[in-house]
Design an enzyme around this catalytic site. Structure first.
Site, mmCIF file in Angstrom:
data_model
loop_
_atom_site.group_PDB
_atom_site.id
_atom_site.type_symbol
_atom_site.label_atom_id
_atom_site.label_comp_id
_atom_site.label_asym_id
_atom_site.label_seq_id
_atom_site.Cartn_x
_atom_site.Cartn_y
_atom_site.Cartn_z
ATOM 1 N N HIS A 130 21.571 69.606 79.214
ATOM 2 C CA HIS A 130 21.273 69.796 77.745
ATOM 3 C C HIS A 130 20.001 68.887 77.299
ATOM 4 C CE1 HIS A 130 21.735 69.870 73.412
ATOM 5 N NE2 HIS A 130 21.404 68.420 73.530
ATOM 6 N N HIS A 135 16.024 69.819 74.807
ATOM 7 C CA HIS A 135 14.865 69.025 73.888
ATOM 8 C C HIS A 135 13.471 68.774 74.330
ATOM 9 C CE1 HIS A 135 18.265 67.812 71.171
ATOM 10 N NE2 HIS A 135 19.132 67.605 72.205
ATOM 11 N N GLU A 176 19.341 70.471 66.995
ATOM 12 C CA GLU A 176 20.399 71.028 67.821
ATOM 13 C C GLU A 176 20.777 72.620 67.777
ATOM 14 O OE1 GLU A 176 21.296 69.590 70.470
ATOM 15 O OE2 GLU A 176 21.234 67.547 70.020
ATOM 16 N N SER A 195 20.550 75.308 75.415
ATOM 17 C CA SER A 195 20.889 75.007 76.621
ATOM 18 C C SER A 195 22.307 75.754 76.631
ATOM 19 C CB SER A 195 21.066 73.464 76.650
ATOM 20 O OG SER A 195 21.768 73.007 75.610
HETATM 21 CO CO CO Z 1 21.032 67.250 72.131
#
Ligand code: CO
Ligand code: PHE
Length: 285
Positions: A130, A135, A176, A195
């Site tokens: 993730h 990111h 997010e 993700s």
């Molecule tokens: Co995150």
């Protein structure tokens, strides 16, 4: 994701430095872990061309992440050249202030451990997949990179003002779970979406969720779900919009918000810029 959690943290916090960083210890990853990474990568990389924004895709192709769990130091050479950001390895979730302090200094904390095979589709806490796949590509975009640093500085300030919860909503609905409007339609830049094997499609194509125009105060008033797909996604028209909307001093905003009830995650308000109204949203007053 920020470090708010009620259960015991997963990860080995016994050998960290005071700023919660550890060595990545790349040699310790097992062959089965690299194989699981490849499976996660292959599934997501196949979805990215349809659902992720150009900025994300451009960075992903430069990164060559498909063969094995990446070495942070190798990526750091590219990242420093692109936006002067740096990845630091951490055991898992870190306290809010530690997290903000790293971001404010252009350091992004990346969890070192990888999920178990039974968590292929769903994981509660952020793991290296993730944190990395979600990111890191966006940190290569100059405007988004500056936004992340500003967010870190804003977090330190929000902490002093008792407003972490409002600021955390902004992170949730942008970093997010954010969507961006593009000439080709809505695309995602949010790490939690990009993700996720299921939510990446859901966020763009499902009739269920609301998709509403980004409005800073509106977002900071809106609760969010942590254990289901989001009921609402907020759409920016570009990262400049995000950066500019968040430039002013938030202190007066926090005072305004403190006097208001938070909104349900499913709410649609009369003033919202509606891209799509969810199949069964709760009508807010
Ligand atoms: Co995150
Ligand atoms: N301008 C915000 C403040 O004064 C800081 C911030 C920037 C917060 C970007 C979030 C994102 O608190």
């Amino acid at each position: 994701m920020t470090g708010q959690t009620d259960h015991a943290l997963r990860g080995d916090y016994s050998r960290m430095r005071p700023d919660y960083t550890v060595d990545q210890d790349w040699d310790v990853y097992r062959p089965e872990e690299h194989a699981l990474w490849r499976r996660l990568f292959d599934r997501q990389a196949a979805l990215v061309p349809r659902y992720a924004c150009d900025e994300y895709r451009a960075a992903l192709v430069r990164l060559d992440l498909g063969a094995a769990i990446p070495r942070f130091d190798a990526i750091n050479r590219k990242l420093a050249a692109a936006t002067r950001w740096e990845l630091v390895a951490v055991p898992g979730l870190v306290p809010d202030l530690v997290f903000f302090e790293h971001l404010a200094n252009r350091r992004f904390p990346v969890t070192v451990w990888l999920r178990e095979p039974h968590e292929f589709d769903y994981i509660v806490e952020p793991d290296v997949f993730h944190d990395f796949f979600g990111h890191v590509p966006m940190l290569f975009d100059p405007v988004f990179a500056d936004y992340m640093q500003a967010y870190g500085k804003g977090g330190l300030k929000a902490h002093a003002l008792g407003a972490i919860e409002m600021l955390a909503r902004l992170y949730w609905y942008t970093v997010e779970f954010g969507l961006v409007e593009t000439p080709a339609g809505l695309r995602t830049y949010g790490a939690g979406i990009v993700s996720s094997g299921g939510e990446i499609r859901h966020s763009i194509e499902s009739p269920e969720p609301n998709r509403l125009g980004f409005d800073l105060l509106r977002v900071m008033r809106t609760r969010y779900k942590i254990d289901t797909y989001q009921e609402t996604y907020f759409v920016v028209r570009g990262f400049d919009e995000l950066f500019e909307a968040t430039e002013p001093d938030f202190a007066p905003y926090y005072r305004t918000l403190a006097a208001q009830e938070p909104l349900a995650a499913s709410a649609v308000l009369p003033g919202d810029r509606v891209y799509h109204r969810g199949a069964a949203p709760t009508q807010a007053a």
